[in-house]
Design a protein around this motif. Sequence first.
Motif, PDB file in Angstrom:
ATOM      1  N   ASP A  23       1.266  11.951   3.891  1.00 22.75           N
ATOM      2  CA  ASP A  23       1.050  10.745   3.088  1.00 22.75           C
ATOM      3  C   ASP A  23       0.035   9.829   3.757  1.00 22.75           C
ATOM      4  O   ASP A  23      -0.795   9.216   3.085  1.00 22.75           O
ATOM      5  CB  ASP A  23       2.365  10.005   2.856  1.00 22.75           C
ATOM      6  CG  ASP A  23       3.284  10.760   1.902  1.00 22.75           C
ATOM      7  OD1 ASP A  23       2.806  11.649   1.168  1.00 22.75           O
ATOM      8  OD2 ASP A  23       4.489  10.463   1.895  1.00 22.75           O
ATOM      9  N   ARG A  32      -3.376  11.188   2.982  1.00 18.87           N
ATOM     10  CA  ARG A  32      -3.700  10.981   1.569  1.00 18.87           C
ATOM     11  C   ARG A  32      -4.079   9.524   1.294  1.00 18.87           C
ATOM     12  O   ARG A  32      -5.032   9.250   0.563  1.00 18.87           O
ATOM     13  CB  ARG A  32      -2.494  11.396   0.715  1.00 18.87           C
ATOM     14  CG  ARG A  32      -2.649  11.203  -0.769  1.00 18.87           C
ATOM     15  CD  ARG A  32      -1.449  11.756  -1.544  1.00 18.87           C
ATOM     16  NE  ARG A  32      -0.159  11.301  -1.088  1.00 18.87           N
ATOM     17  CZ  ARG A  32       0.409  10.147  -1.467  1.00 18.87           C
ATOM     18  NH1 ARG A  32      -0.220   9.336  -2.296  1.00 18.87           N
ATOM     19  NH2 ARG A  32       1.612   9.819  -1.024  1.00 18.87           N
ATOM     20  N   ILE A  33      -3.377   8.588   1.892  1.00 28.63           N
ATOM     21  CA  ILE A  33      -3.605   7.173   1.611  1.00 28.63           C
ATOM     22  C   ILE A  33      -4.780   6.611   2.400  1.00 28.63           C
ATOM     23  O   ILE A  33      -5.649   5.937   1.846  1.00 28.63           O
ATOM     24  CB  ILE A  33      -2.320   6.365   1.919  1.00 28.63           C
ATOM     25  CG1 ILE A  33      -1.188   6.811   0.996  1.00 28.63           C
ATOM     26  CG2 ILE A  33      -2.583   4.871   1.784  1.00 28.63           C
ATOM     27  CD1 ILE A  33       0.184   6.329   1.431  1.00 28.63           C
ATOM     28  N   ASP A  66       4.064   1.597  -0.827  1.00 26.16           N
ATOM     29  CA  ASP A  66       4.860   1.705  -2.056  1.00 26.16           C
ATOM     30  C   ASP A  66       4.010   2.109  -3.259  1.00 26.16           C
ATOM     31  O   ASP A  66       4.428   2.938  -4.076  1.00 26.16           O
ATOM     32  CB  ASP A  66       5.579   0.382  -2.348  1.00 26.16           C
ATOM     33  CG  ASP A  66       6.709   0.109  -1.370  1.00 26.16           C
ATOM     34  OD1 ASP A  66       7.197   1.050  -0.711  1.00 26.16           O
ATOM     35  OD2 ASP A  66       7.098  -1.077  -1.246  1.00 26.16           O
ATOM     36  N   SER A  67       2.820   1.535  -3.368  1.00 24.35           N
ATOM     37  CA  SER A  67       1.967   1.852  -4.520  1.00 24.35           C
ATOM     38  C   SER A  67       1.507   3.312  -4.506  1.00 24.35           C
ATOM     39  O   SER A  67       1.165   3.859  -5.552  1.00 24.35           O
ATOM     40  CB  SER A  67       0.753   0.916  -4.580  1.00 24.35           C
ATOM     41  OG  SER A  67      -0.142   1.186  -3.522  1.00 24.35           O
ATOM     42  N   HIS A  68       1.506   3.946  -3.331  1.00 20.40           N
ATOM     43  CA  HIS A  68       1.129   5.358  -3.220  1.00 20.40           C
ATOM     44  C   HIS A  68       2.343   6.274  -3.078  1.00 20.40           C
ATOM     45  O   HIS A  68       2.205   7.458  -2.777  1.00 20.40           O
ATOM     46  CB  HIS A  68       0.186   5.563  -2.033  1.00 20.40           C
ATOM     47  CG  HIS A  68      -1.193   5.065  -2.291  1.00 20.40           C
ATOM     48  ND1 HIS A  68      -1.587   3.780  -2.012  1.00 20.40           N
ATOM     49  CD2 HIS A  68      -2.272   5.681  -2.824  1.00 20.40           C
ATOM     50  CE1 HIS A  68      -2.854   3.623  -2.346  1.00 20.40           C
ATOM     51  NE2 HIS A  68      -3.295   4.760  -2.846  1.00 20.40           N
ATOM     52  N   GLN A  69       3.522   5.711  -3.299  1.00 15.63           N
ATOM     53  CA  GLN A  69       4.774   6.459  -3.221  1.00 15.63           C
ATOM     54  C   GLN A  69       4.883   7.260  -1.913  1.00 15.63           C
ATOM     55  O   GLN A  69       5.261   8.430  -1.903  1.00 15.63           O
ATOM     56  CB  GLN A  69       4.934   7.368  -4.435  1.00 15.63           C
ATOM     57  CG  GLN A  69       4.972   6.580  -5.725  1.00 15.63           C
ATOM     58  CD  GLN A  69       5.058   7.466  -6.944  1.00 15.63           C
ATOM     59  OE1 GLN A  69       4.591   8.588  -6.963  1.00 15.63           O
ATOM     60  NE2 GLN A  69       5.674   6.924  -7.987  1.00 15.63           N
ATOM     61  N   ALA A  70       4.551   6.590  -0.817  1.00 19.93           N
ATOM     62  CA  ALA A  70       4.603   7.230   0.494  1.00 19.93           C
ATOM     63  C   ALA A  70       6.034   7.423   0.949  1.00 19.93           C
ATOM     64  O   ALA A  70       6.925   6.631   0.618  1.00 19.93           O
ATOM     65  CB  ALA A  70       3.849   6.375   1.512  1.00 19.93           C
ATOM     66  N   LEU A 118       0.832  -1.208   0.000  1.00 15.83           N
ATOM     67  CA  LEU A 118       0.000   0.000   0.000  1.00 15.83           C
ATOM     68  C   LEU A 118       0.864   1.254   0.000  1.00 15.83           C
ATOM     69  O   LEU A 118       0.651   2.172  -0.813  1.00 15.83           O
ATOM     70  CB  LEU A 118      -0.928  -0.010   1.224  1.00 15.83           C
ATOM     71  CG  LEU A 118      -1.806   1.224   1.412  1.00 15.83           C
ATOM     72  CD1 LEU A 118      -2.889   1.280   0.340  1.00 15.83           C
ATOM     73  CD2 LEU A 118      -2.428   1.215   2.805  1.00 15.83           C
TER      74      LEU A 118
END
Length: 168
Positions: free
Chosen positions: A143, A146-147, A10-14, A8
């Motif tokens: 982040d 946002r996520i 990584d996929s949202h470039q946190a 999760l």
Amino acid sequence: MYGKLLDLLDSHQARYRLIDHPAEGRTDLASLLRGHRLEEAAKCMVVRVSITKRTGMYVLAVVPGDRQVDMDALADLVGGCGKTAFATREIAERLAGSVSGTVMPFSFHPDLHLIVDERLLDQEEIYFNAARLDRSVGLATADYLRIAAPRVAAISTAGDRVLATAAG
């Protein structure tokens, strides 16, 4: 759940970092091991709020590590009828997908409603156990917001009302 969390993030470039430490599930002790202030810890508890005499809802209440869940405020926020209590360990672990002491500030279960105390969001970075007792995450708060897209409200107290001691 650990892999799901990393996917999760990584996929949202946190912006996050992993912190290895001795196994610990208590917020105060885990914060010492991770080397941050207690108010930066995301303490996560699963709470059951009675909506009617026969129905209830489960909330993942996330508060700063130096505060307690305000059960009355939580019940008022979701339209509860008064009876609010911590979920049993079995239910909390099933809904959170991880063992007690490793609950993360994300809900991956449709019956677990995420509510975050507004005071936690004053921090630049938040810390929590990563579905493991021996590894934590330091995550940029922007982040996280946002996520997770949590509901944000005043759900904590520093007083001696109904106190939460379970760690996240």
